[in-house]
Design a protein around this motif. Structure first.
Motif, mmCIF file in Angstrom:
data_model
loop_
_atom_site.group_PDB
_atom_site.id
_atom_site.type_symbol
_atom_site.label_atom_id
_atom_site.label_comp_id
_atom_site.label_asym_id
_atom_site.label_seq_id
_atom_site.Cartn_x
_atom_site.Cartn_y
_atom_site.Cartn_z
ATOM 1 N N ALA A 34 43.972 34.752 39.554
ATOM 2 C CA ALA A 34 43.065 33.718 40.041
ATOM 3 C C ALA A 34 43.854 32.608 40.722
ATOM 4 O O ALA A 34 45.043 32.415 40.439
ATOM 5 C CB ALA A 34 42.271 33.148 38.870
ATOM 6 N N ALA A 35 43.189 31.893 41.606
ATOM 7 C CA ALA A 35 43.822 30.748 42.280
ATOM 8 C C ALA A 35 44.317 29.759 41.241
ATOM 9 O O ALA A 35 43.640 29.474 40.255
ATOM 10 C CB ALA A 35 42.812 30.082 43.211
ATOM 11 N N ASN A 36 45.533 29.278 41.443
ATOM 12 C CA ASN A 36 46.194 28.274 40.601
ATOM 13 C C ASN A 36 46.525 28.759 39.194
ATOM 14 O O ASN A 36 46.876 27.952 38.341
ATOM 15 C CB ASN A 36 45.365 26.983 40.530
ATOM 16 N N ALA A 37 46.427 30.058 38.935
ATOM 17 C CA ALA A 37 46.735 30.597 37.609
ATOM 18 C C ALA A 37 48.237 30.730 37.415
ATOM 19 O O ALA A 37 48.999 30.848 38.380
ATOM 20 C CB ALA A 37 46.080 31.962 37.447
ATOM 21 N N THR A 38 48.652 30.720 36.161
ATOM 22 C CA THR A 38 50.030 31.043 35.790
ATOM 23 C C THR A 38 49.943 32.339 34.997
ATOM 24 O O THR A 38 49.239 32.398 33.982
ATOM 25 C CB THR A 38 50.666 29.928 34.950
ATOM 26 N N VAL A 39 50.614 33.366 35.478
ATOM 27 C CA VAL A 39 50.484 34.711 34.924
ATOM 28 C C VAL A 39 51.860 35.342 34.738
ATOM 29 O O VAL A 39 52.881 34.790 35.154
ATOM 30 C CB VAL A 39 49.614 35.592 35.838
ATOM 31 N N SER A 40 51.879 36.523 34.144
ATOM 32 C CA SER A 40 53.118 37.285 34.028
ATOM 33 C C SER A 40 52.848 38.723 34.443
ATOM 34 O O SER A 40 51.709 39.174 34.475
ATOM 35 C CB SER A 40 53.649 37.226 32.590
ATOM 36 N N LYS A 41 53.895 39.410 34.798
ATOM 37 C CA LYS A 41 53.856 40.823 35.194
ATOM 38 C C LYS A 41 52.748 41.147 36.206
ATOM 39 O O LYS A 41 51.787 41.854 35.909
ATOM 40 C CB LYS A 41 53.737 41.730 33.989
ATOM 41 N N VAL A 42 52.915 40.671 37.414
ATOM 42 C CA VAL A 42 51.965 40.950 38.494
ATOM 43 C C VAL A 42 52.481 42.152 39.291
ATOM 44 O O VAL A 42 53.558 42.099 39.867
ATOM 45 C CB VAL A 42 51.795 39.721 39.423
ATOM 46 N N THR A 43 51.702 43.241 39.286
ATOM 47 C CA THR A 43 52.081 44.441 40.036
ATOM 48 C C THR A 43 51.134 44.716 41.199
ATOM 49 O O THR A 43 51.363 45.618 41.990
ATOM 50 C CB THR A 43 52.128 45.669 39.112
ATOM 51 N N SER A 44 50.038 43.931 41.254
ATOM 52 C CA SER A 44 49.113 44.025 42.382
ATOM 53 C C SER A 44 48.316 42.729 42.442
ATOM 54 O O SER A 44 48.240 41.981 41.467
ATOM 55 C CB SER A 44 48.172 45.225 42.248
ATOM 56 N N VAL A 45 47.746 42.485 43.610
ATOM 57 C CA VAL A 45 46.900 41.308 43.810
ATOM 58 C C VAL A 45 45.556 41.829 44.296
ATOM 59 O O VAL A 45 45.490 42.680 45.182
ATOM 60 C CB VAL A 45 47.524 40.343 44.850
ATOM 61 N N GLY A 46 44.481 41.328 43.699
ATOM 62 C CA GLY A 46 43.144 41.758 44.080
ATOM 63 C C GLY A 46 42.374 40.625 44.741
ATOM 64 O O GLY A 46 42.484 39.471 44.327
ATOM 65 N N LEU A 47 41.609 40.957 45.772
ATOM 66 C CA LEU A 47 40.760 39.988 46.469
ATOM 67 C C LEU A 47 39.320 40.491 46.421
ATOM 68 O O LEU A 47 39.082 41.684 46.619
ATOM 69 C CB LEU A 47 41.193 39.839 47.933
ATOM 70 N N ARG A 48 38.360 39.585 46.168
ATOM 71 C CA ARG A 48 36.940 39.939 46.159
ATOM 72 C C ARG A 48 36.201 38.996 47.104
ATOM 73 O O ARG A 48 36.306 37.780 46.984
ATOM 74 C CB ARG A 48 36.365 39.825 44.753
ATOM 75 N N PHE A 49 35.451 39.579 48.035
ATOM 76 C CA PHE A 49 34.717 38.820 49.041
ATOM 77 C C PHE A 49 33.225 38.784 48.705
ATOM 78 O O PHE A 49 32.722 39.633 47.980
ATOM 79 C CB PHE A 49 34.926 39.425 50.427
ATOM 80 N N ASN A 50 32.512 37.819 49.276
ATOM 81 C CA ASN A 50 31.078 37.673 49.045
ATOM 82 C C ASN A 50 30.247 38.713 49.786
ATOM 83 O O ASN A 50 29.075 38.897 49.478
ATOM 84 C CB ASN A 50 30.610 36.274 49.451
ATOM 85 N N GLU A 51 30.822 39.373 50.753
ATOM 86 C CA GLU A 51 30.116 40.389 51.532
ATOM 87 C C GLU A 51 31.115 41.424 52.012
ATOM 88 O O GLU A 51 32.319 41.238 51.897
ATOM 89 C CB GLU A 51 29.413 39.758 52.727
ATOM 90 N N LYS A 52 30.598 42.520 52.540
ATOM 91 C CA LYS A 52 31.485 43.542 53.100
ATOM 92 C C LYS A 52 32.247 42.942 54.267
ATOM 93 O O LYS A 52 31.690 42.186 55.065
ATOM 94 C CB LYS A 52 30.691 44.753 53.576
ATOM 95 N N VAL A 53 33.522 43.283 54.352
ATOM 96 C CA VAL A 53 34.331 42.824 55.477
ATOM 97 C C VAL A 53 34.698 44.028 56.339
ATOM 98 O O VAL A 53 34.728 45.162 55.869
ATOM 99 C CB VAL A 53 35.608 42.073 55.010
ATOM 100 N N ILE A 54 34.938 43.765 57.596
ATOM 101 C CA ILE A 54 35.323 44.822 58.535
ATOM 102 C C ILE A 54 36.807 45.070 58.345
ATOM 103 O O ILE A 54 37.638 44.192 58.626
ATOM 104 C CB ILE A 54 35.009 44.400 59.977
#
Length: 127
Positions: A34-54
């Motif tokens: 998440a934005a501004n989160a502090t995390v550990s062991k990141v092996t991928s980043v996920g994005l979710r949009f409000n609608e389908k994107v081209i």
């Protein structure tokens, strides 16, 4: 003559003042991390949009913006392999290896059905 113009002028004015439907634009509604989160062991980043994107309009960049113990760390691009989700509203950025501790910024741009390119960025920290 004025009586014959008045109804047409009134109708034209009404059309100009009538509310119009707002165009929806692609927006990021969530991410992992998440934005501004502090995390550990990141092996991928996920994005979710409000609608389908081209898919062909999507541009995404992952940049390391800071590293512990290194003052004035120059921004460093991190290689990612982007992959659109089957729903057309999500995207995964695969990494070759887990991210090392530091601060990161994800920059994205994409267009939805209205073809208007939108973009933004968010940051997170790996401990």
């Amino acid at each position: 003559m004025i009586k014959s113009i008045l109804p047409a002028a009134t109708a034209a004015l009404a059309l100009l003042l009538a509310p119009t439907a707002a165009s929806a634009h692609a927006k990021l509604v969530g991410s992992t991390p998440a934005a501004n989160a502090t995390v550990s062991k990141v092996t991928s980043v996920g994005l979710r949009f409000n609608e389908k994107v081209i898919a062909s309009t999507v541009k995404v960049e992952l940049v390391m913006t800071g590293m512990p113990g290194m003052a004035n760390h120059a921004p460093m691009k991190i290689a990612v392999t982007p992959m659109m989700g089957k729903d057309g509203k999500s995207m995964s950025l695969s990494l070759k290896r887990a991210l090392v501790p530091g601060s990161y910024k994800v920059k994205w741009a994409a267009a939805g059905a209205d073809t208007h390119r939108m973009g933004s960025e968010f940051s997170f920290t790996v401990k």
